[in-house]
Write a protein that holds these residues in place. Sequence first.
Motif, PDB file in Angstrom:
ATOM      1  N   TYR A  14       4.329 -12.624   0.807  1.00 13.67           N
ATOM      2  CA  TYR A  14       5.136 -11.403   0.955  1.00 13.67           C
ATOM      3  C   TYR A  14       4.410 -10.197   0.369  1.00 13.67           C
ATOM      4  CZ  TYR A  14       8.859  -7.987   0.548  1.00 13.67           C
ATOM      5  OH  TYR A  14       9.591  -6.834   0.637  1.00 13.67           O
ATOM      6  N   ASN A  15       3.888 -10.345  -0.842  1.00 19.18           N
ATOM      7  CA  ASN A  15       3.188  -9.228  -1.479  1.00 19.18           C
ATOM      8  C   ASN A  15       1.935  -8.833  -0.696  1.00 19.18           C
ATOM      9  OD1 ASN A  15       5.049  -9.113  -3.578  1.00 19.18           O
ATOM     10  ND2 ASN A  15       3.908 -10.563  -4.837  1.00 19.18           N
ATOM     11  N   LEU A  16       1.259  -9.831  -0.140  1.00 24.77           N
ATOM     12  CA  LEU A  16       0.044  -9.564   0.618  1.00 24.77           C
ATOM     13  C   LEU A  16       0.341  -8.753   1.874  1.00 24.77           C
ATOM     14  CD1 LEU A  16      -3.019 -10.123   0.845  1.00 24.77           C
ATOM     15  CD2 LEU A  16      -2.436 -12.159   2.151  1.00 24.77           C
ATOM     16  N   PHE A  17       1.357  -9.177   2.633  1.00 23.83           N
ATOM     17  CA  PHE A  17       1.675  -8.483   3.877  1.00 23.83           C
ATOM     18  C   PHE A  17       2.464  -7.189   3.647  1.00 23.83           C
ATOM     19  CE2 PHE A  17       1.176 -12.863   5.654  1.00 23.83           C
ATOM     20  CZ  PHE A  17       0.090 -12.577   6.447  1.00 23.83           C
ATOM     21  N   ASP A  18       3.092  -7.084   2.485  1.00 20.65           N
ATOM     22  CA  ASP A  18       3.811  -5.843   2.177  1.00 20.65           C
ATOM     23  C   ASP A  18       2.859  -4.733   1.752  1.00 20.65           C
ATOM     24  OD1 ASP A  18       6.399  -4.462   1.759  1.00 20.65           O
ATOM     25  OD2 ASP A  18       5.713  -4.390  -0.331  1.00 20.65           O
ATOM     26  N   TRP A  19       1.705  -5.101   1.227  1.00 21.27           N
ATOM     27  CA  TRP A  19       0.734  -4.140   0.729  1.00 21.27           C
ATOM     28  C   TRP A  19       0.333  -3.109   1.790  1.00 21.27           C
ATOM     29  CZ3 TRP A  19      -4.393  -5.954  -2.070  1.00 21.27           C
ATOM     30  CH2 TRP A  19      -4.994  -4.845  -2.665  1.00 21.27           C
ATOM     31  N   PRO A  20      -0.042  -3.514   3.020  1.00 19.50           N
ATOM     32  CA  PRO A  20      -0.446  -2.509   4.011  1.00 19.50           C
ATOM     33  C   PRO A  20       0.679  -1.591   4.463  1.00 19.50           C
ATOM     34  CG  PRO A  20      -1.249  -4.697   4.615  1.00 19.50           C
ATOM     35  CD  PRO A  20      -0.257  -4.889   3.526  1.00 19.50           C
ATOM     36  N   THR A  21       1.944  -1.976   4.214  1.00 23.51           N
ATOM     37  CA  THR A  21       3.068  -1.149   4.660  1.00 23.51           C
ATOM     38  C   THR A  21       3.404  -0.040   3.677  1.00 23.51           C
ATOM     39  OG1 THR A  21       4.754  -2.557   3.620  1.00 23.51           O
ATOM     40  CG2 THR A  21       4.012  -3.174   5.829  1.00 23.51           C
ATOM     41  N   GLN A  22       2.780  -0.073   2.498  1.00 24.39           N
ATOM     42  CA  GLN A  22       3.067   0.939   1.491  1.00 24.39           C
ATOM     43  C   GLN A  22       2.491   2.296   1.899  1.00 24.39           C
ATOM     44  OE1 GLN A  22       5.113   0.261  -1.117  1.00 24.39           O
ATOM     45  NE2 GLN A  22       5.264  -1.761  -0.155  1.00 24.39           N
ATOM     46  N   LYS A  23       3.117   3.340   1.420  1.00 28.26           N
ATOM     47  CA  LYS A  23       2.682   4.698   1.756  1.00 28.26           C
ATOM     48  C   LYS A  23       1.258   4.934   1.256  1.00 28.26           C
ATOM     49  CE  LYS A  23       4.342   9.477   1.523  1.00 28.26           C
ATOM     50  NZ  LYS A  23       5.385  10.385   0.973  1.00 28.26           N
ATOM     51  N   HIS A  24       0.446   5.577   2.083  1.00 26.02           N
ATOM     52  CA  HIS A  24      -0.954   5.912   1.779  1.00 26.02           C
ATOM     53  C   HIS A  24      -1.841   4.673   1.663  1.00 26.02           C
ATOM     54  CE1 HIS A  24       0.487   9.942   1.242  1.00 26.02           C
ATOM     55  NE2 HIS A  24       1.138   9.665   0.115  1.00 26.02           N
ATOM     56  N   SER A  25      -1.362   3.523   2.079  1.00 25.44           N
ATOM     57  CA  SER A  25      -2.188   2.327   2.026  1.00 25.44           C
ATOM     58  C   SER A  25      -3.281   2.395   3.085  1.00 25.44           C
ATOM     59  CB  SER A  25      -1.334   1.072   2.238  1.00 25.44           C
ATOM     60  OG  SER A  25      -2.148  -0.071   2.311  1.00 25.44           O
ATOM     61  N   LYS A  26      -4.481   2.013   2.717  1.00 21.77           N
ATOM     62  CA  LYS A  26      -5.618   2.007   3.646  1.00 21.77           C
ATOM     63  C   LYS A  26      -6.117   0.585   3.896  1.00 21.77           C
ATOM     64  CE  LYS A  26      -7.150   6.599   2.196  1.00 21.77           C
ATOM     65  NZ  LYS A  26      -8.285   7.413   1.687  1.00 21.77           N
ATOM     66  N   LEU A  27      -5.211  -0.363   3.759  1.00 21.62           N
ATOM     67  CA  LEU A  27      -5.565  -1.777   3.885  1.00 21.62           C
ATOM     68  C   LEU A  27      -5.022  -2.359   5.187  1.00 21.62           C
ATOM     69  CD1 LEU A  27      -6.750  -4.352   2.495  1.00 21.62           C
ATOM     70  CD2 LEU A  27      -4.452  -4.736   1.579  1.00 21.62           C
ATOM     71  N   ILE A  28      -5.832  -3.146   5.865  1.00 20.59           N
ATOM     72  CA  ILE A  28      -5.418  -3.888   7.060  1.00 20.59           C
ATOM     73  C   ILE A  28      -5.621  -5.372   6.781  1.00 20.59           C
ATOM     74  CG2 ILE A  28      -5.857  -4.336   9.500  1.00 20.59           C
ATOM     75  CD1 ILE A  28      -6.837  -1.480   9.767  1.00 20.59           C
ATOM     76  N   ILE A  29      -4.584  -6.172   7.000  1.00 23.95           N
ATOM     77  CA  ILE A  29      -4.644  -7.607   6.757  1.00 23.95           C
ATOM     78  C   ILE A  29      -4.742  -8.341   8.094  1.00 23.95           C
ATOM     79  CG2 ILE A  29      -3.479  -9.620   5.812  1.00 23.95           C
ATOM     80  CD1 ILE A  29      -4.409  -7.780   3.663  1.00 23.95           C
ATOM     81  N   LEU A  30      -5.775  -9.156   8.245  1.00 24.96           N
ATOM     82  CA  LEU A  30      -5.904 -10.043   9.402  1.00 24.96           C
ATOM     83  C   LEU A  30      -5.810 -11.470   8.886  1.00 24.96           C
ATOM     84  CD1 LEU A  30      -8.840  -8.351  11.378  1.00 24.96           C
ATOM     85  CD2 LEU A  30      -6.390  -8.147  11.788  1.00 24.96           C
ATOM     86  N   ALA A  31      -4.792 -12.191   9.298  1.00 19.22           N
ATOM     87  CA  ALA A  31      -4.550 -13.547   8.796  1.00 19.22           C
ATOM     88  C   ALA A  31      -4.848 -14.572   9.877  1.00 19.22           C
ATOM     89  CB  ALA A  31      -3.104 -13.681   8.326  1.00 19.22           C
ATOM     90  N   ILE A  32      -5.420 -15.701   9.460  1.00 17.17           N
ATOM     91  CA  ILE A  32      -5.756 -16.788  10.373  1.00 17.17           C
ATOM     92  C   ILE A  32      -5.065 -18.053   9.889  1.00 17.17           C
ATOM     93  CG2 ILE A  32      -7.611 -18.179  11.361  1.00 17.17           C
ATOM     94  CD1 ILE A  32      -9.483 -15.836  10.888  1.00 17.17           C
ATOM     95  N   ALA A  33      -4.467 -18.776  10.811  1.00 15.87           N
ATOM     96  CA  ALA A  33      -3.805 -20.044  10.471  1.00 15.87           C
ATOM     97  C   ALA A  33      -4.048 -21.041  11.593  1.00 15.87           C
ATOM     98  CB  ALA A  33      -2.310 -19.835  10.247  1.00 15.87           C
ATOM     99  N   ASN A  34      -4.094 -22.313  11.240  1.00 18.33           N
ATOM    100  CA  ASN A  34      -4.251 -23.354  12.249  1.00 18.33           C
ATOM    101  C   ASN A  34      -2.978 -23.563  13.048  1.00 18.33           C
ATOM    102  OD1 ASN A  34      -6.949 -24.145  11.667  1.00 18.33           O
ATOM    103  ND2 ASN A  34      -6.220 -25.157   9.830  1.00 18.33           N
ATOM    104  N   THR A  35      -1.841 -23.155  12.474  1.00 13.62           N
ATOM    105  CA  THR A  35      -0.558 -23.302  13.143  1.00 13.62           C
ATOM    106  C   THR A  35      -0.328 -22.144  14.093  1.00 13.62           C
ATOM    107  OG1 THR A  35       0.319 -24.398  11.198  1.00 13.62           O
ATOM    108  CG2 THR A  35       1.908 -23.597  12.786  1.00 13.62           C
TER     109      THR A  35
END
Length: 236
Positions: A14-35
């Motif tokens: 939750y904290n990881l994916f919530d991070w890019p949604t914060q104001k002025h955030s310059k982070l993009i998360i690309l997640a990989i899963a076998n499922t």
Amino acid sequence: QLDLLWTRKQNVMYNLFDWPTQKHSKLIILAIANTMDLPERIMMNRVASRLVCPSSFYCSPVLWSGCGGFFCLLILAKLFSQLVGNIVAALSGDARRCLDICRRATEICEFSSQKRNPEIVRMAHVTEAIDEMFSSPYINAIRNASLHEQIFLKAILAEFRRAGVEEATVQQVYHQHVVLCRIEGMQSPTISEIMAICSRLGACRLLLVESSNKYLHMRVRLNISQDDVMYALRDE
């Protein structure tokens, strides 16, 4: 690997994916899963809500070959491999299971080609590979179980999806069982009958039941994969 970040309360994801949604955030998360259906399978609603664009990608055999070890997909055409992926996705969310089925279908085709003229991998080979992979005494036990025992297993899957945790109390499963009975227009079993059902499934080793005197608060887990349970019940 997103699967490795899973925790009971899913705070890390939750904290990881919530991070890019914060104001002025310059982070993009690309997640990989076998499922292939990870958000629906294990994520709580509050975690899944943080995903901006959850997508599933089907790779061509050429791209898969660059991953190393996935040589079996080289034999399959692009459309055929995608078709196999769609079929397996209905039975299992694990991409590795899809690759295993493709490998086994290739082996079956090669073996049959030794007896006749060389041929390409066909859906008959894939079907035979799927039947082999999902055939086990546990699956036969589920198919021969009573109607309420099968509904109890469906209730367990429903509770796992709701809670995002692959463990539940008998009481939680009972609530799901009652809901499923109402949907089917059936009479709900009593608590005593539910406890008897749970005991029988535990005796067959389909369930791992907590050994205690907590009664409805006993915790239960599946002793086989959810994919196998869904496959065994798919025609029910």
